[in-house]
Design an enzyme around this catalytic site. Structure first.
Site, PDB file in Angstrom:
ATOM      1  N   ASP A 100       0.716  -1.140   0.320  1.00 18.63           N
ATOM      2  CA  ASP A 100      -0.199  -0.203   0.111  1.00 18.63           C
ATOM      3  C   ASP A 100       0.763   0.886   0.277  1.00 18.63           C
ATOM      4  O   ASP A 100       0.874   2.267  -0.666  1.00 18.63           O
ATOM      5  CB  ASP A 100      -0.774  -0.032   1.270  1.00 18.63           C
ATOM      6  N   ASP A 103       7.369   4.037   2.993  1.00 13.33           N
ATOM      7  CA  ASP A 103       7.718   4.794   3.561  1.00 13.33           C
ATOM      8  C   ASP A 103       9.327   4.740   3.863  1.00 13.33           C
ATOM      9  O   ASP A 103      10.465   5.528   2.800  1.00 13.33           O
ATOM     10  CB  ASP A 103       7.187   4.884   5.035  1.00 13.33           C
ATOM     11  N   THR A 104       9.839   4.764   4.461  1.00 19.57           N
ATOM     12  CA  THR A 104      11.129   4.287   4.993  1.00 19.57           C
ATOM     13  C   THR A 104      12.125   3.167   3.922  1.00 19.57           C
ATOM     14  O   THR A 104      13.601   3.427   3.394  1.00 19.57           O
ATOM     15  CB  THR A 104      11.714   3.842   6.601  1.00 19.57           C
ATOM     16  N   GLY A 105      11.103   2.447   3.196  1.00 20.07           N
ATOM     17  CA  GLY A 105      11.608   1.460   2.221  1.00 20.07           C
ATOM     18  C   GLY A 105      11.929   0.108   3.315  1.00 20.07           C
ATOM     19  O   GLY A 105      12.564  -0.843   2.774  1.00 20.07           O
ATOM     20  N   THR A 107      10.453  -2.111   5.039  1.00 20.12           N
ATOM     21  CA  THR A 107       9.979  -3.307   5.272  1.00 20.12           C
ATOM     22  C   THR A 107      10.210  -3.817   3.057  1.00 20.12           C
ATOM     23  O   THR A 107      10.678  -5.148   3.133  1.00 20.12           O
ATOM     24  CB  THR A 107       8.392  -3.082   5.164  1.00 20.12           C
ATOM     25  N   LYS A 131       6.046   7.740  -1.021  1.00 20.32           N
ATOM     26  CA  LYS A 131       6.451   8.878  -0.070  1.00 20.32           C
ATOM     27  C   LYS A 131       7.697   9.148   0.415  1.00 20.32           C
ATOM     28  O   LYS A 131       8.530   8.743   1.140  1.00 20.32           O
ATOM     29  CB  LYS A 131       6.168   8.479   1.506  1.00 20.32           C
ATOM     30  N   ARG A 165      -9.589   1.300   7.507  1.00 22.12           N
ATOM     31  CA  ARG A 165      -8.708   0.499   6.296  1.00 22.12           C
ATOM     32  C   ARG A 165      -9.910   0.651   5.287  1.00 22.12           C
ATOM     33  O   ARG A 165      -9.340   0.813   4.086  1.00 22.12           O
ATOM     34  CB  ARG A 165      -8.251  -0.528   7.137  1.00 22.12           C
TER      35      ARG A 165
HETATM   36  C1  PRP Z   1       2.949   0.078   6.989  1.00 17.71           C
HETATM   37  C2  PRP Z   1       2.952   0.287   5.648  1.00 17.71           C
HETATM   38  C3  PRP Z   1       3.986  -0.803   4.962  1.00 17.71           C
HETATM   39  C4  PRP Z   1       5.316  -0.341   6.144  1.00 17.71           C
HETATM   40  C5  PRP Z   1       5.665   0.837   5.148  1.00 17.71           C
HETATM   41  O1  PRP Z   1       2.474  -0.854   7.109  1.00 17.71           O
HETATM   42  O2  PRP Z   1       1.808  -0.815   5.307  1.00 17.71           O
HETATM   43  O3  PRP Z   1       4.245  -2.109   5.106  1.00 17.71           O
HETATM   44  O4  PRP Z   1       4.691   0.397   7.203  1.00 17.71           O
HETATM   45  O5  PRP Z   1       6.849   1.549   5.977  1.00 17.71           O
HETATM   46  P1  PRP Z   1       7.996   1.417   5.814  1.00 17.71           P
HETATM   47  O6  PRP Z   1       8.727   1.358   4.397  1.00 17.71           O
HETATM   48  O7  PRP Z   1       8.615   2.659   6.861  1.00 17.71           O
HETATM   49  O8  PRP Z   1       8.924  -0.032   6.244  1.00 17.71           O
HETATM   50  P2  PRP Z   1       2.599  -1.658   9.000  1.00 17.71           P
HETATM   51  O9  PRP Z   1       3.679  -1.604   9.594  1.00 17.71           O
HETATM   52  O10 PRP Z   1       1.275   0.134   9.750  1.00 17.71           O
HETATM   53  O11 PRP Z   1       1.123  -2.593   8.815  1.00 17.71           O
HETATM   54  P3  PRP Z   1      -0.289  -3.072   8.090  1.00 17.71           P
HETATM   55  O12 PRP Z   1       0.064  -3.149   7.094  1.00 17.71           O
HETATM   56  O13 PRP Z   1      -1.148  -4.228   8.995  1.00 17.71           O
HETATM   57  O14 PRP Z   1      -1.051  -1.502   8.004  1.00 17.71           O
END
Ligand code: PRP
Length: 187
Positions: A100, A103-105, A107, A131, A165
């Site tokens: 979805d 952000d930081t990348g 994950t 982002k 959500r």
């Molecule tokens: C959010 C999003 C990504 C991750 C991105 O997940 O869905 O998986 O953060 O962040 P990053 O680029 O900084 O790593 P979240 O941990 O909120 O879990 P969810 O998908 O269950 O809401």
């Protein structure tokens, strides 16, 4: 105590639908005659993934992973683990990760490295929202729905404290509290 959160529209349902259809067509063109596995990251990607796969006109397989990132507040630290692993065989297959928001990348960097160990033919990434300005690690995202600079976003799979959500569009959230002001850090 929470009273009412303020939601301002950022991307409408119509714009999301149009963009998802465009991405689905692009994926359909790229993966002709290839064994494609679409892997969604739970939970946030579940709505985007459901809409996207219906715009891909190819035989595909579908799987999900769930990841946990540890960090302070609402920003991940870079320490990521898998809490639900992929179940399909990925050997010699083309993998497209569906997310979805990037952000930081951290994950996606972690997941891409882990999936590449499965002797895949390729691993690429498709995210609805990028982002970019908050990126901490370099990661290539092949398919991007929308680039958004600022704000805490909810809807279309994205949550705040597990709420919102199910909203059909994407909204900027400003939480309102009775007792004291509170602004969540960026996702
Ligand atoms: C959010 C999003 C990504 C991750 C991105 O997940 O869905 O998986 O953060 O962040 P990053 O680029 O900084 O790593 P979240 O941990 O909120 O879990 P969810 O998908 O269950 O809401």
């Amino acid at each position: 105590m929470k009273t009412v959160d303020e939601l301002s529209p950022v991307i409408t349902e119509e714009n999301i639908n149009r963009r998802v259809a465009e991405i689905g067509s692009a994926i359909t063109r790229e993966y002709q005659d290839k064994d494609l596995v679409i892997i969604g990251i739970l939970k946030g990607a579940f709505i985007f993934m459901a809409d996207l796969v219906r715009k891909i006109d190819l035989p595909i397989e579908v799987d999900f992973v769930r990841l946990q990132s540890y960090g302070s507040g609402m920003e991940s630290s870079g320490q990521v683990t898998i809490t639900k692993d992929v179940e399909l065989s990925l050997k010699d297959k083309h993998v497209l990760i569906v997310e979805d928001i990037v952000d930081t990348g951290y994950t996606l960097k972690y997941l891409k490295e882990v999936l590449s160990l499965h002797e895949t033919a390729s691993v690429k990434i498709c995210c609805l929202i990028d982002k970019k300005e908050r990126r901490k690690v370099d990661i290539e995202v092949e398919y991007v729905g929308f680039e958004i600079e600022k704000g805490f976003l909810v809807g279309y799979g994205l949550d705040y404290d597990e709420q919102y959500r199910q909203l059909p569009g994407i909204f900027h959230l400003t939480p309102r509290y009775e007792a004291k002001g509170f602004v969540p850090s960026e996702r």
